[in-house]
Design an enzyme around this catalytic site. Structure first.
Site, PDB file in Angstrom:
ATOM      1  N   TYR A  50       0.787  -1.230   0.000  1.00  0.00           N
ATOM      2  CA  TYR A  50       0.000   0.000   0.000  1.00  0.00           C
ATOM      3  C   TYR A  50       0.824   1.289   0.000  1.00  0.00           C
ATOM      4  O   TYR A  50       0.265   2.366  -0.227  1.00  0.00           O
ATOM      5  CB  TYR A  50      -1.022  -0.034   1.141  1.00  0.00           C
ATOM      6  CG  TYR A  50      -2.063  -1.098   0.866  1.00  0.00           C
ATOM      7  CD1 TYR A  50      -3.093  -0.852  -0.030  1.00  0.00           C
ATOM      8  CD2 TYR A  50      -1.978  -2.357   1.443  1.00  0.00           C
ATOM      9  CE1 TYR A  50      -4.030  -1.828  -0.334  1.00  0.00           C
ATOM     10  CE2 TYR A  50      -2.911  -3.342   1.153  1.00  0.00           C
ATOM     11  CZ  TYR A  50      -3.929  -3.070   0.262  1.00  0.00           C
ATOM     12  OH  TYR A  50      -4.848  -4.041  -0.039  1.00  0.00           O
ATOM     13  N   PHE A  57      -9.963  -5.547  10.323  1.00  0.00           N
ATOM     14  CA  PHE A  57     -11.216  -5.419   9.571  1.00  0.00           C
ATOM     15  C   PHE A  57     -10.960  -5.716   8.130  1.00  0.00           C
ATOM     16  O   PHE A  57     -11.742  -5.616   7.288  1.00  0.00           O
ATOM     17  CB  PHE A  57     -11.836  -4.008   9.760  1.00  0.00           C
ATOM     18  CG  PHE A  57     -10.881  -2.870   9.508  1.00  0.00           C
ATOM     19  CD1 PHE A  57     -10.637  -2.420   8.213  1.00  0.00           C
ATOM     20  CD2 PHE A  57     -10.204  -2.252  10.554  1.00  0.00           C
ATOM     21  CE1 PHE A  57      -9.748  -1.379   7.967  1.00  0.00           C
ATOM     22  CE2 PHE A  57      -9.316  -1.189  10.315  1.00  0.00           C
ATOM     23  CZ  PHE A  57      -9.099  -0.759   9.029  1.00  0.00           C
TER      24      PHE A  57
HETATM   25  C1  LIG Z   1      -2.084  -7.769  -3.616  1.00  0.00           C
HETATM   26  C2  LIG Z   1      -2.930  -7.841  -4.890  1.00  0.00           C
HETATM   27  C3  LIG Z   1      -4.299  -7.205  -4.614  1.00  0.00           C
HETATM   28  C4  LIG Z   1      -2.198  -7.021  -5.970  1.00  0.00           C
HETATM   29  O1  LIG Z   1      -3.008  -6.889  -7.118  1.00  0.00           O
HETATM   30  P1  LIG Z   1      -2.370  -6.665  -8.575  1.00  0.00           P
HETATM   31  O2  LIG Z   1      -3.493  -6.362  -9.499  1.00  0.00           O
HETATM   32  O3  LIG Z   1      -1.466  -7.781  -8.887  1.00  0.00           O
HETATM   33  O4  LIG Z   1      -1.498  -5.345  -8.330  1.00  0.00           O
HETATM   34  P2  LIG Z   1      -1.040  -4.299  -9.468  1.00  0.00           P
HETATM   35  O5  LIG Z   1      -0.620  -5.059 -10.693  1.00  0.00           O
HETATM   36  O6  LIG Z   1      -2.060  -3.248  -9.651  1.00  0.00           O
HETATM   37  O7  LIG Z   1       0.235  -3.660  -8.758  1.00  0.00           O
HETATM   38  C5  LIG Z   1       0.294  -2.297  -8.399  1.00  0.00           C
HETATM   39  C6  LIG Z   1       1.662  -2.040  -7.825  1.00  0.00           C
HETATM   40  O8  LIG Z   1       1.765  -2.680  -6.540  1.00  0.00           O
HETATM   41  C7  LIG Z   1       2.842  -3.619  -6.565  1.00  0.00           C
HETATM   42  N1  LIG Z   1       2.380  -4.792  -5.815  1.00  0.00           N
HETATM   43  C8  LIG Z   1       1.182  -5.386  -5.887  1.00  0.00           C
HETATM   44  N2  LIG Z   1       1.107  -6.423  -5.049  1.00  0.00           N
HETATM   45  C9  LIG Z   1       2.307  -6.493  -4.446  1.00  0.00           C
HETATM   46  C10 LIG Z   1       2.844  -7.371  -3.473  1.00  0.00           C
HETATM   47  N3  LIG Z   1       2.124  -8.394  -2.968  1.00  0.00           N
HETATM   48  N4  LIG Z   1       4.100  -7.153  -3.050  1.00  0.00           N
HETATM   49  C11 LIG Z   1       4.834  -6.123  -3.577  1.00  0.00           C
HETATM   50  N5  LIG Z   1       4.354  -5.255  -4.486  1.00  0.00           N
HETATM   51  C12 LIG Z   1       3.116  -5.450  -4.919  1.00  0.00           C
HETATM   52  C13 LIG Z   1       3.091  -3.936  -8.009  1.00  0.00           C
HETATM   53  O9  LIG Z   1       4.410  -4.358  -8.223  1.00  0.00           O
HETATM   54  C14 LIG Z   1       2.783  -2.614  -8.668  1.00  0.00           C
HETATM   55  O10 LIG Z   1       3.880  -1.744  -8.511  1.00  0.00           O
HETATM   56  P3  LIG Z   1       4.206  -0.647  -9.669  1.00  0.00           P
HETATM   57  O11 LIG Z   1       2.972   0.177  -9.807  1.00  0.00           O
HETATM   58  O12 LIG Z   1       5.388   0.089  -9.134  1.00  0.00           O
HETATM   59  O13 LIG Z   1       4.495  -1.423 -10.914  1.00  0.00           O
HETATM   60  C15 LIG Z   1      -3.118  -9.289  -5.394  1.00  0.00           C
HETATM   61  O14 LIG Z   1      -1.851  -9.879  -5.606  1.00  0.00           O
HETATM   62  C16 LIG Z   1      -3.901 -10.146  -4.424  1.00  0.00           C
HETATM   63  O15 LIG Z   1      -5.108 -10.224  -4.520  1.00  0.00           O
HETATM   64  N6  LIG Z   1      -3.199 -10.798  -3.462  1.00  0.00           N
HETATM   65  C17 LIG Z   1      -3.794 -11.722  -2.516  1.00  0.00           C
HETATM   66  C18 LIG Z   1      -4.831 -11.055  -1.613  1.00  0.00           C
HETATM   67  C19 LIG Z   1      -4.269  -9.865  -0.866  1.00  0.00           C
HETATM   68  O16 LIG Z   1      -3.160  -9.910  -0.341  1.00  0.00           O
HETATM   69  N7  LIG Z   1      -5.059  -8.786  -0.816  1.00  0.00           N
HETATM   70  C20 LIG Z   1      -4.727  -7.603  -0.083  1.00  0.00           C
HETATM   71  C21 LIG Z   1      -5.515  -7.612   1.189  1.00  0.00           C
HETATM   72  S1  LIG Z   1      -5.053  -6.274   2.269  1.00  0.00           S
END
Ligand SMILES: CC(C)(COP(=O)(O)OP(=O)(O)OC[C@H]1O[C@@H](n2cnc3c(N)ncnc32)[C@H](O)[C@@H]1OP(=O)(O)O)[C@@H](O)C(=O)NCCC(=O)NCCS
Length: 404
Positions: A122, A404
């Site tokens: 985030y 949450f």
């Molecule tokens: C975390 C999650 C939502 C990321 O979604 P995503 O669509 O792959 O993310 P994006 O492609 O939009 O990435 C946006 C940026 O965040 C970074 N990022 C996203 N997830 C990341 C992670 N787990 N660790 C490190 N960086 C991450 C990307 O590298 C990207 O960076 P950039 O803009 O500099 O290139 C997805 O992997 C997921 O659903 N994970 C499992 C559930 C989870 O953890 N949800 C969060 C709950 S709080």
């Protein structure tokens, strides 16, 4: 096929929109899971990422009243963020965060608030780590308070109906004193904090609700489960504390001496405790608490002046902060923070930092001086850090007892 992000238009769309995150939980989502989110998130607060008719990502936010040092602020509590593994790292989270933070800004909620599944996610969107929190895992044989309660309180195990009547009276008093805590409605208590569906027990027993009464008044409570488990005829089980709160020192002693004294378990475990929880000083053998810390809640200032005004900047000389905010550029620029005001300024800046740093300072979990020692804020004019800390003081660590 392109992926499009849009807010839900009706309550029926909400649960399908937040379904992607449940891919990462086990078992599959149930009606009880829907009850934990759908009643609290109006459809326009929930975003779905669609590829054709298929939902491949989603997120939503709770409308919170969040306690901050100096008062309360409206905050969007982000949750149920998920993108299916088939569609990861294509910018879908980024598109959802764009839509969601623009929406929060339009709603006039100055702050975004969340627990992060991973600490690497985030910061990309302007959230700063706003607290540290800790877990304890103490052997029952070593779990003692240095000074037990002076007199015996009345302790009762209560049912759901009594818990709904008594526990909010304790919580609502305490949450106003602790930055990081949020107001809870009766529905929140019923459908979330006190809800006890079988699949959320993770092998433990049912949710137990113990209340501390003094002169007939509820003063503290503990929500916990017993994870029983035997080896060689002896218990290796533990008490898993979900939430333990006392409204004052004596009630805090009552609650923890109760939890430490439960027979026939080997350990007592609790999580999400604030860094300055009195238990760390009240334990007879503090080392034996095995207090282990990690990042706690994360904060995003969506509207810098409104958010800082909710902190009621206090006395002392003004400070001008140059804020960088790549994701929400309306916040970027110089802000003059003075007692009772936060305004744009053209004066020379005293400090320069990213908006994530303001998120770290916001609940009082970190001071500007501490963040400067980690290279997260630059002092451009001598005295700026000290003045900024004086304007936004905090006297306790943030505490959010509930994920949450
Ligand atoms: C975390 C999650 C939502 C990321 O979604 P995503 O669509 O792959 O993310 P994006 O492609 O939009 O990435 C946006 C940026 O965040 C970074 N990022 C996203 N997830 C990341 C992670 N787990 N660790 C490190 N960086 C991450 C990307 O590298 C990207 O960076 P950039 O803009 O500099 O290139 C997805 O992997 C997921 O659903 N994970 C499992 C559930 C989870 O953890 N949800 C969060 C709950 S709080």
């Amino acid at each position: 096929m392109p992926v499009e992000v849009a807010a839900c238009a009706s309550p029926d769309e909400v649960f399908p929109a937040i379904a992607p995150v449940f891919h990462y939980f086990s078992p599959a989502p149930t009606a009880a899971d829907a009850e934990r989110f759908v009643p609290f998130m109006e459809p326009s607060r929930v975003f779905a990422a669609r590829e054709g008719n298929a939902i491949v990502g989603g997120c939503g936010s709770f409308p919170f009243e969040l306690t901050v040092p100096g008062g309360v602020v409206r905050a969007a509590g982000l949750s149920v963020v998920g993108v299916l593994p088939t569609h990861r790292r294509r910018g879908i989270l980024r598109a959802m965060m764009r839509a969601q933070l623009d929406d929060v800004h339009r709603r006039g909620e100055p702050v975004g608030y969340l627990w992060a599944s991973e600490d690497t996610i985030y910061g990309h969107f302007g959230y700063g780590q706003a607290s540290l929190c800790g877990n304890i895992d103490v052997a029952k044989a070593l779990a003692r308070l240095a000074q037990p309660p002076a007199s015996r309180a009345e302790l009762r195990l209560i049912d759901d109906a009594e818990a709904l009547a008594l526990l909010p009276r304790v919580y609502d008093r305490v949450r106003r004193e602790y930055p990081g805590m949020v107001a809870r409605s009766a529905e929140w208590w019923r459908l979330r904090r006190l809800a006890d569906p079988e699949h959320r027990r993770m092998g433990a027993g049912p949710l137990q609700r113990a209340v501390v009464l003094r002169d007939g008044e509820p003063r503290g409570y503990a929500l916990y489960r017993i994870h029983q488990h035997f080896e060689g005829g002896s218990t290796q089980g533990h008490v898993a504390v979900l939430e333990a709160i006392g409204a004052d020192l004596e009630a805090t002693r009552d609650v923890w001496s109760y939890l430490f004294d439960i027979d026939w378990v080997a350990r007592i475990k609790a999580a999400q405790l604030p860094l300055d929880h009195p238990l760390l000083l009240m334990a007879a053998q503090p080392r034996e608490l095995k207090f282990v810390t990690h990042d706690g809640v994360w904060v995003r200032l969506v509207d810098v002046p409104a958010a800082l005004m909710a902190r009621r900047p206090g006395g002392g000389d003004p400070v001008v902060i140059e804020v960088a905010d790549a994701f929400c550029p309306w916040n970027a620029g110089r802000w003059r923070v003075a007692a009772g005001s936060v305004d744009r300024s053209t004066a020379a800046a005293d400090l320069a930092c990213d908006v994530t740093t303001l998120g770290s300072v916001y609940l009082g979990g970190f001071s500007f001086q501490r963040l400067a020692r980690a290279g997260l804020v630059r002092e451009l004019r001598a005295g700026g850090l000290v003045r900024a800390d004086a304007l936004l003081p905090a006297d306790r660590a943030p505490w959010c007892p509930e994920i949450f």
